[in-house]
Design a protein around this motif. Structure first.
Motif, PDB file in Angstrom:
ATOM      1  N   ALA A 191      16.129  23.297 -49.369  1.00 23.36           N
ATOM      2  CA  ALA A 191      15.705  22.187 -50.234  1.00 23.36           C
ATOM      3  C   ALA A 191      16.521  20.931 -49.934  1.00 23.36           C
ATOM      4  CB  ALA A 191      15.845  22.586 -51.701  1.00 23.36           C
ATOM      5  N   LEU A 192      17.816  21.094 -49.707  1.00 23.92           N
ATOM      6  CA  LEU A 192      18.660  19.944 -49.368  1.00 23.92           C
ATOM      7  C   LEU A 192      18.267  19.360 -48.020  1.00 23.92           C
ATOM      8  CD1 LEU A 192      22.054  21.435 -50.582  1.00 23.92           C
ATOM      9  CD2 LEU A 192      20.910  19.432 -51.564  1.00 23.92           C
ATOM     10  N   LEU A 193      17.965  20.222 -47.061  1.00 19.56           N
ATOM     11  CA  LEU A 193      17.544  19.757 -45.735  1.00 19.56           C
ATOM     12  C   LEU A 193      16.245  18.969 -45.812  1.00 19.56           C
ATOM     13  CD1 LEU A 193      17.900  19.872 -42.584  1.00 19.56           C
ATOM     14  CD2 LEU A 193      16.510  21.949 -42.654  1.00 19.56           C
ATOM     15  N   GLU A 194      15.308  19.442 -46.608  1.00 18.43           N
ATOM     16  CA  GLU A 194      13.969  18.854 -46.634  1.00 18.43           C
ATOM     17  C   GLU A 194      13.845  17.678 -47.598  1.00 18.43           C
ATOM     18  OE1 GLU A 194      10.822  21.683 -46.994  1.00 18.43           O
ATOM     19  OE2 GLU A 194      11.676  23.043 -45.491  1.00 18.43           O
ATOM     20  N   ALA A 195      14.903  17.358 -48.326  1.00 14.62           N
ATOM     21  CA  ALA A 195      14.849  16.173 -49.202  1.00 14.62           C
ATOM     22  C   ALA A 195      14.447  14.962 -48.364  1.00 14.62           C
ATOM     23  CB  ALA A 195      16.199  15.949 -49.860  1.00 14.62           C
ATOM     24  N   PRO A 196      13.492  14.164 -48.831  1.00 11.69           N
ATOM     25  CA  PRO A 196      12.927  13.111 -47.981  1.00 11.69           C
ATOM     26  C   PRO A 196      13.890  11.997 -47.597  1.00 11.69           C
ATOM     27  CG  PRO A 196      12.042  12.986 -50.216  1.00 11.69           C
ATOM     28  CD  PRO A 196      12.775  14.290 -50.108  1.00 11.69           C
ATOM     29  N   ASP A 197      14.906  11.753 -48.407  1.00 14.08           N
ATOM     30  CA  ASP A 197      15.846  10.681 -48.092  1.00 14.08           C
ATOM     31  C   ASP A 197      17.192  11.000 -48.717  1.00 14.08           C
ATOM     32  OD1 ASP A 197      15.631   9.928 -50.870  1.00 14.08           O
ATOM     33  OD2 ASP A 197      13.834   8.786 -50.362  1.00 14.08           O
ATOM     34  N   LEU A 198      18.168  10.157 -48.447  1.00 10.56           N
ATOM     35  CA  LEU A 198      19.534  10.402 -48.906  1.00 10.56           C
ATOM     36  C   LEU A 198      19.630  10.442 -50.429  1.00 10.56           C
ATOM     37  CD1 LEU A 198      22.348  10.741 -47.521  1.00 10.56           C
ATOM     38  CD2 LEU A 198      22.742   8.329 -48.071  1.00 10.56           C
ATOM     39  N   LYS A 199      18.944   9.515 -51.095  1.00 10.89           N
ATOM     40  CA  LYS A 199      18.960   9.468 -52.557  1.00 10.89           C
ATOM     41  C   LYS A 199      18.397  10.764 -53.142  1.00 10.89           C
ATOM     42  CE  LYS A 199      17.436   6.499 -56.391  1.00 10.89           C
ATOM     43  NZ  LYS A 199      16.579   7.441 -57.131  1.00 10.89           N
ATOM     44  N   SER A 200      17.278  11.227 -52.573  1.00 10.42           N
ATOM     45  CA  SER A 200      16.674  12.468 -53.056  1.00 10.42           C
ATOM     46  C   SER A 200      17.580  13.662 -52.803  1.00 10.42           C
ATOM     47  CB  SER A 200      15.321  12.695 -52.380  1.00 10.42           C
ATOM     48  OG  SER A 200      14.412  11.672 -52.686  1.00 10.42           O
ATOM     49  N   ARG A 201      18.273  13.654 -51.648  1.00 15.93           N
ATOM     50  CA  ARG A 201      19.192  14.768 -51.351  1.00 15.93           C
ATOM     51  C   ARG A 201      20.340  14.798 -52.359  1.00 15.93           C
ATOM     52  NH1 ARG A 201      20.239  14.037 -45.983  1.00 15.93           N
ATOM     53  NH2 ARG A 201      18.290  15.162 -45.641  1.00 15.93           N
ATOM     54  N   ALA A 202      20.868  13.623 -52.683  1.00 10.09           N
ATOM     55  CA  ALA A 202      21.950  13.565 -53.680  1.00 10.09           C
ATOM     56  C   ALA A 202      21.455  14.075 -55.033  1.00 10.09           C
ATOM     57  CB  ALA A 202      22.467  12.139 -53.798  1.00 10.09           C
ATOM     58  N   GLU A 203      20.262  13.662 -55.432  1.00 13.12           N
ATOM     59  CA  GLU A 203      19.711  14.109 -56.706  1.00 13.12           C
ATOM     60  C   GLU A 203      19.462  15.607 -56.709  1.00 13.12           C
ATOM     61  OE1 GLU A 203      16.297  11.617 -56.920  1.00 13.12           O
ATOM     62  OE2 GLU A 203      17.376   9.895 -57.755  1.00 13.12           O
ATOM     63  N   THR A 204      18.997  16.136 -55.568  1.00 14.77           N
ATOM     64  CA  THR A 204      18.769  17.577 -55.444  1.00 14.77           C
ATOM     65  C   THR A 204      20.080  18.339 -55.547  1.00 14.77           C
ATOM     66  OG1 THR A 204      16.824  17.217 -54.036  1.00 14.77           O
ATOM     67  CG2 THR A 204      17.835  19.401 -53.953  1.00 14.77           C
ATOM     68  N   LEU A 205      21.119  17.832 -54.895  1.00 18.27           N
ATOM     69  CA  LEU A 205      22.422  18.496 -54.945  1.00 18.27           C
ATOM     70  C   LEU A 205      22.994  18.477 -56.360  1.00 18.27           C
ATOM     71  CD1 LEU A 205      24.689  19.950 -53.500  1.00 18.27           C
ATOM     72  CD2 LEU A 205      25.602  17.726 -52.785  1.00 18.27           C
ATOM     73  N   ILE A 206      22.839  17.359 -57.058  1.00 15.51           N
ATOM     74  CA  ILE A 206      23.299  17.292 -58.444  1.00 15.51           C
ATOM     75  C   ILE A 206      22.554  18.313 -59.296  1.00 15.51           C
ATOM     76  CG2 ILE A 206      23.321  15.862 -60.527  1.00 15.51           C
ATOM     77  CD1 ILE A 206      23.817  13.431 -58.686  1.00 15.51           C
ATOM     78  N   ALA A 207      21.235  18.395 -59.123  1.00 11.41           N
ATOM     79  CA  ALA A 207      20.433  19.326 -59.922  1.00 11.41           C
ATOM     80  C   ALA A 207      20.824  20.774 -59.641  1.00 11.41           C
ATOM     81  CB  ALA A 207      18.945  19.112 -59.631  1.00 11.41           C
ATOM     82  N   ILE A 208      21.014  21.118 -58.350  1.00 14.75           N
ATOM     83  CA  ILE A 208      21.409  22.485 -57.993  1.00 14.75           C
ATOM     84  C   ILE A 208      22.780  22.805 -58.574  1.00 14.75           C
ATOM     85  CG2 ILE A 208      22.049  23.988 -56.059  1.00 14.75           C
ATOM     86  CD1 ILE A 208      19.940  22.491 -54.383  1.00 14.75           C
ATOM     87  N   THR A 209      23.693  21.853 -58.477  1.00 15.43           N
ATOM     88  CA  THR A 209      25.051  22.058 -58.981  1.00 15.43           C
ATOM     89  C   THR A 209      25.056  22.247 -60.485  1.00 15.43           C
ATOM     90  OG1 THR A 209      25.914  20.695 -57.171  1.00 15.43           O
ATOM     91  CG2 THR A 209      27.379  21.094 -59.032  1.00 15.43           C
ATOM     92  N   GLU A 210      24.301  21.422 -61.197  1.00 17.16           N
ATOM     93  CA  GLU A 210      24.250  21.539 -62.656  1.00 17.16           C
ATOM     94  C   GLU A 210      23.589  22.851 -63.077  1.00 17.16           C
ATOM     95  OE1 GLU A 210      22.386  17.916 -63.900  1.00 17.16           O
ATOM     96  OE2 GLU A 210      24.273  16.765 -63.814  1.00 17.16           O
ATOM     97  N   PHE A 211      22.595  23.295 -62.318  1.00 16.80           N
ATOM     98  CA  PHE A 211      21.952  24.578 -62.610  1.00 16.80           C
ATOM     99  C   PHE A 211      22.949  25.718 -62.422  1.00 16.80           C
ATOM    100  CE2 PHE A 211      19.617  28.388 -61.336  1.00 16.80           C
ATOM    101  CZ  PHE A 211      18.695  28.501 -62.365  1.00 16.80           C
ATOM    102  N   ALA A 212      23.750  25.647 -61.339  1.00 13.49           N
ATOM    103  CA  ALA A 212      24.758  26.681 -61.088  1.00 13.49           C
ATOM    104  C   ALA A 212      25.802  26.689 -62.193  1.00 13.49           C
ATOM    105  CB  ALA A 212      25.416  26.454 -59.730  1.00 13.49           C
ATOM    106  N   LEU A 213      26.200  25.503 -62.665  1.00 12.12           N
ATOM    107  CA  LEU A 213      27.162  25.421 -63.766  1.00 12.12           C
ATOM    108  C   LEU A 213      26.601  26.049 -65.049  1.00 12.12           C
ATOM    109  CD1 LEU A 213      28.676  21.846 -63.362  1.00 12.12           C
ATOM    110  CD2 LEU A 213      29.979  23.985 -63.494  1.00 12.12           C
ATOM    111  N   ALA A 214      25.328  25.775 -65.303  1.00 11.94           N
ATOM    112  CA  ALA A 214      24.696  26.321 -66.507  1.00 11.94           C
ATOM    113  C   ALA A 214      24.591  27.839 -66.449  1.00 11.94           C
ATOM    114  CB  ALA A 214      23.306  25.711 -66.688  1.00 11.94           C
ATOM    115  N   ASN A 215      24.575  28.376 -65.221  1.00 10.71           N
ATOM    116  CA  ASN A 215      24.488  29.829 -65.043  1.00 10.71           C
ATOM    117  C   ASN A 215      25.840  30.444 -64.713  1.00 10.71           C
ATOM    118  OD1 ASN A 215      21.436  30.862 -64.994  1.00 10.71           O
ATOM    119  ND2 ASN A 215      21.498  28.772 -64.195  1.00 10.71           N
ATOM    120  N   ASP A 216      26.913  29.711 -65.023  1.00 13.26           N
ATOM    121  CA  ASP A 216      28.289  30.206 -64.865  1.00 13.26           C
ATOM    122  C   ASP A 216      28.651  30.513 -63.430  1.00 13.26           C
ATOM    123  OD1 ASP A 216      28.748  30.090 -67.620  1.00 13.26           O
ATOM    124  OD2 ASP A 216      27.794  32.039 -67.904  1.00 13.26           O
ATOM    125  N   GLY A 217      27.958  29.850 -62.441  1.00  9.45           N
ATOM    126  CA  GLY A 217      28.335  30.008 -61.051  1.00  9.45           C
ATOM    127  C   GLY A 217      28.197  31.416 -60.528  1.00  9.45           C
TER     128      GLY A 217
END
Length: 225
Positions: A191-217
């Protein structure tokens, strides 16, 4: 985009066909560094050929729904998007292995696989030419939000990073390097690789990270390389 001693600026600087290295869980992004330990004979042959040619290798993940299945030499066994990397560091170990480092040049879309007599796989690809523009989206990234979410994730999992280097990095280096070192699974990496641009990749990484935090890593390794 510069990789080692070579600048890649236009489509003519890139090949239309490339040797492809299927590697589950690996993420290479433009400007990033991917270390590899090469020991299988077919991949030793691949790197020998690349070193005698343009030094470019395509890193691509097997399709997620093919995980654990016997490899098929068919394009439908691979993900649709990978990343070209130039061999910028190479050494022999003396016991038959190569230790190499690839520098990401640009992503590519997989078109169709070639029939060759080689032991490794090759394919026709379409490069993402927008990746050749350095820092073309500087200032569009939520830099502070990205750093804060990633720092919270590392702290929650008792991990650390060189934050001085993080703060000095350009937007593209920051987003791509954090994406590459993030200890997430193959689906998240794709998903990070296929993000269409840098802004989208950053947003995707933030979303994945926050999801991992919500699930206690859950299922997170204890260190980050």
């Amino acid at each position: 985009m510069q990789a080692g001693n070579v600048h890649y600026r236009r489509s003519v600087d890139l090949p239309e066909t490339i040797a492809i290295f299927p590697l589950t869980g690996a993420l290479l992004l433009p400007g990033g560094q991917l270390p590899l330990n090469i020991f299988e004979p077919r991949y030793l042959e691949m790197f020998d050929d690349a070193l005698s040619g343009d030094r470019l290798i395509g890193i691509i993940q097997p399709r997620l729904d093919h995980a654990g299945k016997t490899e098929k030499r068919a394009v439908d066994s691979l993900s649709g998007v990978g990343c070209m990397g130039r061999i910028t560091s190479f050494s022999e170990t003396g016991d038959g292995r190569y230790i190499v480092s690839l520098t990401g040049v640009c992503r590519f879309r997989l078109d169709d696989e070639m029939r060759t007599r080689k032991a490794y796989r090759s394919a026709h690809v379409t490069p993402f030419l927008n990746d050749l523009s350095d820092d073309s989206e500087a200032g569009s990234v939520d830099r502070r939000g990205l750093i804060e979410s990633f720092k919270a994730y590392l702290e929650a999992n008792e991990l650390d990073a060189d934050w001085d280097s993080v703060e000095r990095a350009s937007d593209s280096t920051l987003v791509n390097c954090l994406s590459m070192i993030s200890p997430f699974g193959p689906a998240e990496k794709q998903a990070l690789l296929e993000a269409p641009d840098l802004k989208s990749r950053a947003e995707t990484l933030i979303a994945i990270t926050e999801f991992a935090l919500a699930n206690d890593g859950d299922d997170v390794p204890s260190t980050i390389q």
